[in-house]
Design an enzyme around this catalytic site. Structure first.
Site, PDB file in Angstrom:
ATOM      1  N   THR A 321       0.907  -1.414   0.023  1.00 51.08           N
ATOM      2  CA  THR A 321      -0.003   0.179  -0.105  1.00 51.08           C
ATOM      3  C   THR A 321       0.924   1.275   0.057  1.00 51.08           C
ATOM      4  OG1 THR A 321      -1.592  -1.168   1.132  1.00 51.08           O
ATOM      5  CG2 THR A 321      -1.815   1.225   1.354  1.00 51.08           C
ATOM      6  N   GLY A 322       1.927   1.225   0.984  1.00 51.03           N
ATOM      7  CA  GLY A 322       2.818   2.360   0.994  1.00 51.03           C
ATOM      8  C   GLY A 322       3.458   2.638  -0.374  1.00 51.03           C
ATOM      9  N   TRP A 324       2.376   1.624  -3.387  1.00 49.32           N
ATOM     10  CA  TRP A 324       1.827   1.962  -4.467  1.00 49.32           C
ATOM     11  C   TRP A 324       1.454   3.588  -4.435  1.00 49.32           C
ATOM     12  CZ3 TRP A 324      -2.958   4.956  -4.400  1.00 49.32           C
ATOM     13  CH2 TRP A 324      -3.592   4.675  -5.462  1.00 49.32           C
ATOM     14  N   HIS A 325       1.617   3.958  -3.220  1.00 50.13           N
ATOM     15  CA  HIS A 325       1.398   5.533  -3.187  1.00 50.13           C
ATOM     16  C   HIS A 325       2.673   6.328  -3.815  1.00 50.13           C
ATOM     17  CE1 HIS A 325      -1.581   4.717  -0.491  1.00 50.13           C
ATOM     18  NE2 HIS A 325      -2.254   6.181  -0.670  1.00 50.13           N
ATOM     19  N   GLY A 326       3.758   5.718  -4.011  1.00 55.11           N
ATOM     20  CA  GLY A 326       5.009   6.505  -4.574  1.00 55.11           C
ATOM     21  C   GLY A 326       6.279   5.729  -4.354  1.00 55.11           C
TER      22      GLY A 326
END
Lengths: 475, 399
Positions: A321-322, A324-326
């Protein structure tokens, strides 16, 4: 093109709506598809080639997956799904993460006195994280039997590229809109409800998020020199900004979808009213959380396995998830931070939602932790985050700095004050759906405020944002 | 009967559709506003050359900009925002700080751009190292256009002074460095401006534009004289060139909203400005170059028509007047660009202007060996940043 631009509001959207309204029912998908391609071209240019590649690839995988499933060929089905994951992660990985990994390799090489790789940084196509996840969910849902493969590639292209949610979500999974892609209602009721929701989102973004963003930017762009006071006002501003910006964008997307007859899932459900970190993730960026839950966490075994494996699954999901954000260590650390607190939640055991003082205390703790997490999320690097944490926890006492005070106007103070109300609203009071279609008196009052005060102010600020006199003294 | 949600939804829809419907009727009005109040040519719709245009995000962005300049009620919306901003926060925009009477100041020039004391010390150290470093053949002169607030601090309101005052130590550092005796390469304009101000105050005349961010033509002449004097000092310490029969000619007088008022959206704040230049009898413009393009039939003011960032070269000649010989380069910013191109061209035989930012530090270093003299001019608030960029990077290696 962004929704809050004059071009979208005053030109693109009214023309598309007019064409959609006068088009025969069977041509409406075509109108929306052409509009969506134009929308992407406007900001993405050549990257539209990758959007089309993603569409074509996933449509083909979907067709094969559908046939394999109908024939009961499980092994073949798994192979197709696996190939689609490789295909999608390949595209996403190349554009979003290749620079990051090369940087890491070159960093290691430099540390041991080896020459790094020659590398031309790759540009990131707009919205690739969203449309890749959305497209891959189609293959997953076909494989799981949650929808039939679309025969017409244009319908599938519309599902992936539909402009209201193309750039920043919500991530609409195939089974949620499969029937709407083929048949939906275009009515005055949907148009007016959708416009109300869209206007709410626009006002949230422009009046609140954009007004407080200079304070957050000033604090984070100068993390090495800020005082403790600066750091706290900066993180408060960012906490408000990111919520109103992202949820405002989701409101706009949901509203636009409704105008054209689609019903998109809610993406934000008062996350800052959560009484635990687990609850926070049921309320924050819901469509992403559910995507990871259904397509990563559950297939890994979810919580139906040993305690240790559950913790591993949680950490893995939040690591992804982390990431995925960047492509930055800051996002990885942010993901791990949240994963850690979800494990703590589990260690503390499942409990009923607290009431009274305990509820207030829990909500305060959750907001505090989330704010602490936003620091590393917003910081440019881990070292910048470290400087910010140092200032945040008293490392640099002193009054507010002049540079930050300069940005504090009545407008920003009002935006901060209104934005801060989000920490106190009852968790079941969903303003978006209320504004969109409730017929109560309270809803009527909210809507009157929206159209008589908030919307005119918003349009005024949008037009003012393009005021750019040529001033030679700036050069 | 329509419900409140239907009514509000229709109003929202109307708010987005109405501008498109009204745009044709408002078109001229919007474009006039951009020309007159935004001081620029409205963005035009781009031409369509090939299919590649459709794939170019910049092409689409230029369409957006063209739409924005043609939005109806642009003036009303911007004026309303400015009016609300005024009543709410006491400042027309975050870029403007108020002074007494009609005086306006640019926020960034008050404090932000100057940096910390350490930053200014670093700039000064860079310049010291530069002059101690490898030699160069040109005569190099450095000069600073003092900020309006430095010369007229009494015109600041208390709120604006609070922003300005923290930058005074940085300004003093710079001023002291320039005023240090024994350094003809450092042109101290602070002292000269203060002297001229003392002469003009009793007459009620000004050196700077109250509503703008630059000096006016009177202040510009202080700079021009200092530049000419520096290159042409006679035995009395003054320039015989400046004192010859040069004529101050009025170029234009306009009554309009000054630039800071424009930025703040205060269209009603009007100021009369007169631009003057010095024309010397018998001095002819022989050649005028816009980059590599020679301008045919140049006259005294032709140079002001060349785009600000383009390199300009003027070759002058005179049978009766003396000109400062050799090749001269002026690296400058808006203070010279707005006020002094024609005037300076009257004193130098072969003069090239390059806007700061359009010459690299490397090219600057090369120019010091290819020109006879080089002037490096910058506004005070930008000076430390520019000094670091040009002198630190091209100076002697830091020990």
């Amino acid at each position: 093109m962004v929704f809050s631009s004059q071009t979208f509001l005053f030109v693109f959207f009214p023309i598309v709506l007019l064409l959609y309204a006068i088009a025969p029912r069977r041509a409406r998908n075509t109108v929306l598809l052409i509009a969506s391609m134009l929308f992407y071209l406007w900001g993405g240019g050549w990257f539209i080639g990758w959007l089309l590649t993603s569409i074509m690839g996933n449509w083909i995988f979907g067709r094969f997956a559908g046939k394999a499933r109908d024939a009961g060929e499980t092994k073949k089905l798994h192979t197709i799904v696996g190939l689609s994951v490789v295909f999608n992660i390949g595209i996403l990985g190349w554009f979003k993460y290749a620079n990051f990994f090369v940087d890491q390799i070159n960093g290691i090489a430099a540390a041991i006195n080896y020459q790094g790789m020659d590398w031309t940084p790759i540009m990131l196509p707009i919205g690739i994280s969203f449309f890749t996840f959305q497209a891959n969910s189609y293959v997953f849902d076909i494989a799981k039997g949650q929808g039939k493969a679309l025969k017409n590639p244009l319908d599938f292209a519309l599902y992936v590229s539909l402009f209201p949610q193309l750039i920043a979500g919500p991530i609409v999974r195939y089974h949620q809109v499969a029937s709407q892609l083929v048949s939906r209602t275009f009515s005055l009721d949907n148009v007016t409800a959708g416009m109300n929701r869209f206007a709410l989102g626009l006002c949230k973004k422009v009046l609140i998020a954009d007004s407080v963003s200079p304070i957050a930017d000033a604090a984070f762009n100068n993390s090495g020199n800020i005082t403790t006071n600066d750091a706290w006002i900066g993180i408060l501003a960012y906490t408000i900004q990111i919520y109103f910006d992202f949820s405002g964008y989701s409101d706009m997307a949901i509203g636009l979808g409704r105008i054209f007859g689609f019903r998109f899932p809610e993406n934000f459900k008062h996350p800052y009213s959560s009484a635990s970190m687990t609850e926070f993730w049921r309320r924050w960026h819901v469509t992403l959380s559910e995507w990871f839950r259904d397509y990563v966490y559950f297939p890994l075994g979810g919580s139906r396995c040993s305690r240790l494996l559950t913790y591993r699954n949680l950490i893995l999901v939040f690591l992804l998830t982390g990431f995925w954000h960047g492509a930055n260590w800051t996002f990885i650390v942010w993901g791990m931070f949240h994963g850690f607190w979800l494990i703590v939640d589990r260690l503390l055991g499942k409990k009923e939602r607290p009431t009274g003082f305990k509820l207030v205390l829990n909500r305060f703790i959750v907001v505090f932790l989330v704010m602490i997490g936003w620091v590393v999320f917003r910081a440019e690097s881990l070292s910048a985050a470290g400087e910010y944490y140092y200032a945040l926890f008293g490392g640099n006492t002193g009054d507010f700095s002049a540079a930050l005070l300069r940005l504090v106007s009545v407008q920003t103070m009002i935006a901060l004050a209104i934005g801060s109300l989000i920490f106190f609203v009852p968790r079941n009071m969903a303003l978006g759906p209320i504004i969109e279609e409730s017929d109560t008196r309270v809803a009527a009052i909210f809507r009157a405020m929206l159209v008589l005060v908030a919307l005119p102010l918003t349009l005024m600020l949008i037009i003012n944002g393009t005021f750019s006199p040529f001033l030679y003294f700036q050069f | 009967m329509p419900t409140s949600r239907t009514i509000s939804g229709i109003i929202c829809l109307g708010a987005t559709a109405a501008p498109l419907a009204l745009a044709p009727m408002q078109l001229d009005r919007s474009l006039t506003f951009v020309r007159e109040m935004e001081n620029r040519t409205p963005n035009a719709f781009p031409g369509f050359g090939s299919i590649d245009d459709l794939m170019d995000a910049q092409w689409w962005a230029s369409i957006s900009r063209a739409f924005e300049d043609r939005a109806p009620f642009r003036k009303e919306m911007i004026s309303l925002e400015r009016m609300l901003g005024l009543s709410a926060s006491g400042m027309a925009s975050k870029t403007i700080a108020y002074g007494t009477g009609q005086w306006l100041f640019w926020y960034a020039a008050l404090a932000d751009n100057l940096g910390s004391v350490e930053y200014v010390e670093r700039a000064i150290a860079a310049m010291d190292r530069f002059f101690d470093g490898p030699p160069f053949s040109a005569d190099l002169f450095i000069l600073v256009a003092p900020d309006k607030a430095t010369i007229y601090p009494e015109k600041l309101l208390d709120s604006s002074r609070a922003i300005f005052e923290p930058s005074i130590p940085q300004r003093d550092l710079l001023h002291n460095w320039f005023a240090e005796p024994g350094h003809p390469e450092r042109i101290d304009l602070w002292t000269q401006m203060h002297h001229r101000k003392a002469e003009l105050d009793p007459l009620g005349e000004l050196l700077y534009e109250p509503g703008g961010s630059h000096f006016n033509s009177v202040g510009a002449m202080v700079m021009a004289k200092a530049m000419v004097d520096a290159a042409d000092v006679d035995d009395s310490g003054d320039s015989s060139l400046w004192n010859d029969d040069s004529e101050l000619v009025e170029i234009w007088t306009r009554t309009q909203a000054p630039e800071l008022a424009l930025r703040g959206g205060e269209w009603g704040r009007i100021e009369t400005q007169t631009h003057s230049q010095i024309r010397r009898a018998g001095v002819m413009i022989k050649e005028l170059w816009d980059e590599d393009r020679r301008i045919a039939g140049p006259d005294f003011l032709s140079i002001t028509e060349i785009t600000y960032h383009n390199r300009k070269r003027i070759v002058s000649e005179s049978a009766t007047r003396r000109l400062i010989p050799g090749k001269t380069l002026v690296i400058h910013d808006s203070f010279i660009a707005v006020y002094l191109y024609p005037t300076l061209s009257q004193f130098f035989e072969d003069l090239t202007f390059i806007h700061v930012g359009y010459i690299t530090p490397g090219e600057f270093r090369q120019a010091l060996d290819s020109y006879d003299r080089v002037y490096f001019e910058s506004a005070e608030h930008y000076f430390p940043e520019r000094a670091i960029e040009y002198f630190e990077q091209t100076g002697a290696a830091t020990p």
